[in-house]
Write an enzyme that holds these catalytic residues in place. Structure first.
Site, PDB file in Angstrom:
ATOM      1  N   GLU A   1      -1.014   0.835   6.185  1.00 48.56           N
ATOM      2  CA  GLU A   1      -1.875   0.719   5.000  1.00 48.56           C
ATOM      3  C   GLU A   1      -3.283   1.193   5.357  1.00 48.56           C
ATOM      4  OE1 GLU A   1      -1.705  -3.038   2.903  1.00 48.56           O
ATOM      5  OE2 GLU A   1      -3.625  -2.682   1.910  1.00 48.56           O
TER       6      GLU A   1
ATOM      7  N   ARG B   1      -5.684 -13.911   1.168  1.00 47.69           N
ATOM      8  CA  ARG B   1      -4.325 -14.205   0.723  1.00 47.69           C
ATOM      9  C   ARG B   1      -3.775 -15.448   1.437  1.00 47.69           C
ATOM     10  NH1 ARG B   1      -0.263 -11.885  -2.580  1.00 47.69           N
ATOM     11  NH2 ARG B   1      -1.325  -9.971  -3.115  1.00 47.69           N
TER      12      ARG B   1
ATOM     13  N   GLU C   1       7.584  -7.842  -0.463  1.00 46.48           N
ATOM     14  CA  GLU C   1       7.137  -8.786   0.554  1.00 46.48           C
ATOM     15  C   GLU C   1       7.754 -10.182   0.487  1.00 46.48           C
ATOM     16  OE1 GLU C   1       3.060  -7.656  -0.645  1.00 46.48           O
ATOM     17  OE2 GLU C   1       2.605  -7.978   1.472  1.00 46.48           O
TER      18      GLU C   1
HETATM   19  N1  MTE Z   1      10.882  -1.819   3.092  1.00 49.76           N
HETATM   20  C1  MTE Z   1      11.127  -0.825   3.970  1.00 49.76           C
HETATM   21  N2  MTE Z   1      12.387  -0.380   4.108  1.00 49.76           N
HETATM   22  N3  MTE Z   1      10.133  -0.281   4.725  1.00 49.76           N
HETATM   23  C2  MTE Z   1       8.831  -0.722   4.630  1.00 49.76           C
HETATM   24  O1  MTE Z   1       7.946  -0.216   5.320  1.00 49.76           O
HETATM   25  N4  MTE Z   1       7.273  -2.309   3.544  1.00 49.76           N
HETATM   26  C3  MTE Z   1       7.152  -3.584   2.862  1.00 49.76           C
HETATM   27  C4  MTE Z   1       8.076  -3.649   1.653  1.00 49.76           C
HETATM   28  N5  MTE Z   1       9.406  -3.252   2.018  1.00 49.76           N
HETATM   29  C5  MTE Z   1       8.545  -1.786   3.704  1.00 49.76           C
HETATM   30  C6  MTE Z   1       9.620  -2.290   2.934  1.00 49.76           C
HETATM   31  C7  MTE Z   1       5.798  -3.879   2.421  1.00 49.76           C
HETATM   32  S1  MTE Z   1       4.720  -4.525   3.531  1.00 49.76           S
HETATM   33  C8  MTE Z   1       5.408  -3.678   1.130  1.00 49.76           C
HETATM   34  S2  MTE Z   1       3.855  -4.101   0.612  1.00 49.76           S
HETATM   35  C9  MTE Z   1       6.304  -3.103   0.124  1.00 49.76           C
HETATM   36  O2  MTE Z   1       7.565  -2.757   0.670  1.00 49.76           O
HETATM   37  C10 MTE Z   1       5.628  -1.882  -0.478  1.00 49.76           C
HETATM   38  O3  MTE Z   1       6.403  -1.213  -1.390  1.00 49.76           O
HETATM   39  P1  MTE Z   1       6.543  -1.672  -2.925  1.00 49.76           P
HETATM   40  O4  MTE Z   1       5.169  -1.951  -3.423  1.00 49.76           O
HETATM   41  O5  MTE Z   1       7.167  -0.506  -3.546  1.00 49.76           O
HETATM   42  O6  MTE Z   1       7.392  -2.894  -2.923  1.00 49.76           O
HETATM   43  N1  LUZ Z   2      -3.187  -5.087   0.551  1.00 49.18           N
HETATM   44  C1  LUZ Z   2      -4.371  -5.198  -0.057  1.00 49.18           C
HETATM   45  C2  LUZ Z   2      -2.224  -5.994   0.382  1.00 49.18           C
HETATM   46  O1  LUZ Z   2      -5.243  -4.357   0.141  1.00 49.18           O
HETATM   47  N2  LUZ Z   2      -4.570  -6.217  -0.899  1.00 49.18           N
HETATM   48  C3  LUZ Z   2      -3.643  -7.174  -1.129  1.00 49.18           C
HETATM   49  O2  LUZ Z   2      -3.880  -8.098  -1.908  1.00 49.18           O
HETATM   50  C4  LUZ Z   2      -2.418  -7.072  -0.459  1.00 49.18           C
HETATM   51  N3  LUZ Z   2      -1.472  -7.984  -0.624  1.00 49.18           N
HETATM   52  C5  LUZ Z   2      -0.333  -7.883   0.035  1.00 49.18           C
HETATM   53  C6  LUZ Z   2      -0.145  -6.806   0.876  1.00 49.18           C
HETATM   54  N4  LUZ Z   2      -1.082  -5.871   1.042  1.00 49.18           N
HETATM   55 MO1  MOS Z   3       2.464  -4.401   2.525  1.00 48.01          MO
HETATM   56  S1  MOS Z   3       1.654  -5.699   3.906  1.00 48.01           S
HETATM   57  O1  MOS Z   3       1.320  -4.743   1.329  1.00 48.01           O
HETATM   58  O2  MOS Z   3       1.962  -2.937   3.137  1.00 48.01           O
END
Ligand code: MTE
Ligand code: LUZ
Ligand code: MOS
Length: 751
Positions: free
Chosen positions: A226, A304, A705
């Site tokens: 991120e 958070r 998540e």
């Molecule tokens: N699933 C896979 N296969 N690979 C990933 O890197 N990241 C996770 C989750 N699932 C991830 C995953 C995280 S930290 C987040 S925030 C969400 O996917 C982000 O994607 P979304 O917003 O489309 O759910």
């Molecule tokens: N990233 C972010 C995050 O920048 N703000 C958020 O609130 C958050 N929450 C979950 C995962 N990534």
């Molecule tokens: Mo997920 S920790 O919001 O990339």
């Protein structure tokens, strides 16, 4: 619908950063990073390295044309160390060579003299010394001070949760190609293409419009890309801009583990008060977050933790304070759950402690205190709760009480093996807690042959977001998915994007895509109505054909696309979406920060070998609040992956930094992640059937998540098994619960 990437994944044809064919003349990067966690740089000698064969140039801070700064939230992080080093693994000098091997060989010839300064690795020590990233924050509801009087039982304790290595399969990396007029094309394995673009512009002192960042997909991010994908792309850009040659850097696994931040370790204190009916009357918690050497995303992660400090329980009197503590570890960062899991562990530990002292099952306390709709979170938002619905369905489907009885029976008739069971109910808020980040744009193009192309800010990282984007367009246009392509994520097509994070990508980008598709569809329907000499209200498009007054016409989707174009009507739309009704006032720490919450209940059973301290996860049974899942395969996959990742964090993944701030668990031989043998023998995910309205795309709640937090139950299930063997076992709340800790706990007495 199957994940649209499954075919190329299985055949090894999916393109990751390292699969991009290299242009002739591509140069390779390698970093000299600090071997010392804190000190003053006395001298940096690059002359021998510069003379090495194939070395083109070595960059230090002096070669940075713009600002030597990559901090996202706070500008407190240098790209390359200038006068001091702040953590082991901090980049100091960038070697550029004709080959990868030459760059790595030259790194070994760089010499740095450092005058050591005091190294802090413990967040509580950092707090005592006033080393805070931001001022502390406190969330409060009711009045804990006067509430303690009304409690029949009060328990206090301390907990530790360790960090976690992201271990995305694809390591960090970037490939930068210089373009004409000083522009750059950047391929980056990032969740946040705009952050990469903005930071490159700042470091090079050029405008953002000269930086095109393109991301096809990630081999996993999990939050680790991120913010922390940025540095590598910026380093490549620095060299490519200067040398006018393409530059690539794809990190070795050990470099990646050493140089990047992880989930934040936390040390926390709690105090919980209950009445005779087991209602939690008051709860206080203090969180010491180990932020590492720079802010990175720590302030947002800390926030958070506070948002999720009461997990899925209603507690009328709460006071929670969090400190973001600066230490000399690599800056810690986003990781699935983003501080939420760390907060939730503490309330679960408090409940476990109360239950153990009261000689009851923790489930009695958990169930009595589940949130009901209308209950207030400590931050002021009122719950629209599914907590009881999930728990009750888990009881009905899995018979939790019978499972508990079976465990008790097993434990009476076995001495060297003990089973443990724990229930882990969860509640996770969906939205970026920085309110302005909740926005997205989608560009939809329909071509004259009827095929469709979608570009959004969403980054595909295995979570299936591209499949969901495609489903949105296929459903709204009512055409075959085979007619639709989802593009790479690109800052020239979609500008000013939020990172793909906070589980919100499908909602934000999906809703923007829906708006774009609806706008185009409306225009096409008008063209069809004129052509068929009827009113727009009588026109429908279904399965690739225009229907007039419910009857199918000869006019196909493809013909209508061409007809629209010939009528000089646009077949393209760029739509903007931002969710309504969310706000937060940080001066009073109250508001309505989340679009909605995701709920669920997991039941975890384990078996501990009490001679060896080893354990197996027998089963994880879950009732999860999907809303109305738009893709069951993808969503159940997210649950399974999240659960195993959460169990890994809680049980076996042991991050070890020594007192010198050096990472000892720096390879897969010393850092153990769950493999197929360590994964639960059984994972069962049941959907909570609900037709309730929610703010998610197609009512399909965010799923990325939340499931990770089901894994927290594994910690408490193992703990319960150990206590079944030895009721006076010495077991501090210190996660992960490794086999070593289990073994020591089994056979040690409380002093
Ligand atoms: N699933 C896979 N296969 N690979 C990933 O890197 N990241 C996770 C989750 N699932 C991830 C995953 C995280 S930290 C987040 S925030 C969400 O996917 C982000 O994607 P979304 O917003 O489309 O759910
Ligand atoms: N990233 C972010 C995050 O920048 N703000 C958020 O609130 C958050 N929450 C979950 C995962 N990534
Ligand atoms: Mo997920 S920790 O919001 O990339």
């Amino acid at each position: 619908m199957k994940n649209i990437d499954s075919y190329t994944h299985v055949r090894g044809e999916s393109v990751y950063l390292d699969d991009i064919p290299l242009q002739a003349g591509t140069l390779f990067a390698a970093l000299f990073d600090s071997p010392i966690a804190h000190g003053k740089i006395k001298s940096l000698n690059i002359s021998e390295a510069s003379m090495m064969p194939e070395v083109v140039k070595i960059f230090t801070t002096r070669d940075i044309p713009g600002e030597n700064q990559i901090g996202g939230i706070i500008k407190d992080e240098e790209l390359l160390a200038d006068t001091q080093v702040h953590f082991c693994g901090m980049p100091v000098a960038l070697v550029i060579a004709n080959t990868d091997a030459a760059a790595k060989a030259a790194v070994k010839k760089i010499k740095m003299e450092v005058e050591s300064l005091e190294i802090i690795t413990d967040p509580r020590v950092a707090k005592e010394k006033g080393e805070l990233i931001i001022p502390p924050r406190t969330f409060q509801l009711g009045d804990t001070v006067s509430a303690w009087k009304n409690c029949d039982y009060i328990f206090e304790g301390r907990t530790e949760t360790n960090g976690q290595e992201h271990l995305y399969i694809e390591t960090q990396g970037a490939y930068v190609l210089p373009q004409e007029n000083g522009a750059l094309k950047v391929f980056s394995s990032t969740q946040g293409p705009t952050a990469v673009q903005r930071t490159i512009a700042g470091v090079l002192g050029i405008a953002m419009n000269k930086v095109e960042v393109d991301t096809t997909r990630l081999g996993g991010g999990f939050g680790g890309k991120e913010d922390q994908a940025t540095a590598w792309a910026v380093l490549c850009a620095l060299a490519a801009h200067d040398l006018k040659r393409p530059v690539k850097y794809s990190l070795h696994r050990m470099e990646d583990m050493r140089m990047t931040g992880k989930r934040h370790p936390y040390s926390s204190d709690f105090k919980i008060g209950l009445n005779k009916d087991l209602k939690i009357i008051a709860y206080e918690a203090t969180f010491y977050q180990n932020a590492g050497a720079a802010a990175d995303l720590s302030p947002a992660v800390m926030e958070r933790t506070l948002f999720h400090c009461t997990n899925t329980y209603f507690i009328p009197n709460v006071k929670a304070t969090a400190y973001s503590c600066r230490t000399h570890l690599p800056p810690n960062t986003a990781f699935r759950g983003f501080g939420g899991p760390q907060g939730m562990f503490v309330i679960e530990a408090a409940i476990a402690k109360a239950a153990e002292h009261l000689k009851i099952s923790a489930t009695e306390i958990q169930q009595k205190n589940l949130l009901k709709s209308g209950d207030e979170f400590p931050y002021g938002q009122l719950a629209e709760s599914e907590a009881n619905e999930c728990w009750n369905k888990a009881e009905a489907d899995f018979q939790i009480s019978k499972m508990q009885q079976d465990v008790a029976d097993f434990n009476t008739s076995n001495t060297l093996f003990k089973k443990g069971i724990a229930v882990m109910p969860i509640c996770f808020g969906i939205s970026f807690t920085k309110t302005f980040m909740n926005q997205a744009r989608s560009l939809v193009n329909v071509y004259t042959d009827g095929s469709v192309n979608i570009s959004t800010a969403a980054v595909e990282m295995g979570q299936g977001v591209n499949t969901k984007m495609l489903q949105v367009a296929a459903k709204i246009f009512s055409i075959s998915p085979g007619n639709i392509k989802v593009n790479s994520t690109n800052t020239y097509r979609i500008a000013n994007t939020s990172p793909t994070a906070a589980s919100a990508a499908a909602d934000l980008n999906g809703k923007a895509t829906a708006l774009a598709c609806e706008a185009i569809l409306q225009r096409m329907k008008q063209v069809a109505a004129a052509e068929l000499k009827t009113s727009v209200d009588d026109i429908k498009i279904k399965d690739g054909f225009v229907y007039s007054n419910e009857s199918k016409t000869e006019l196909s989707w493809e013909k209508l696309a061409m007809l629209t174009h010939v009528n000089k009507i646009s077949l393209s739309e760029l739509a903007h979406y931002t969710p309504p009704g969310i706000y937060f006032d940080a001066t009073i720490e109250k508001g309505h920060p989340f679009s909605y919450h995701v709920y669920g209940t997991s039941v975890i059973t384990v078996t501990v070998d009490c001679l060896r301290g080893t354990y197996e996860i027998d089963a994880v049974k879950v009732v999860h609040d999907f809303g109305q899942s738009m893709n069951k395969m993808v969503d159940i996959g997210q649950c399974e992956g999240g659960i195993v990742q959460g169990i890994g964090w809680m049980t076996m993944e042991e991050l070890v930094y020594d007192k010198e701030g050096k990472l000892r668990s720096n390879a897969l031989s010393t850092y153990k992640v769950p493999d197929v043998y360590a994964a639960p023998k059984e994972i069962m995910v049941e959907a909570l059937e609900t037709q309730k309205e929610n703010a998610a795309i197609f009512q399909s709640k965010a799923v990325g998540e939340p499931p990770l937090m089901y894994g927290i139950g594994a910690y408490f299930a193992i703990r319960n098994a150990v206590l079944a063997f030895n009721p006076t076992a010495h077991l501090p709340f210190d996660a992960p619960m490794t086999p070593e800790k289990v073994l020591m706990g089994l056979h040690a007495q409380i002093e």
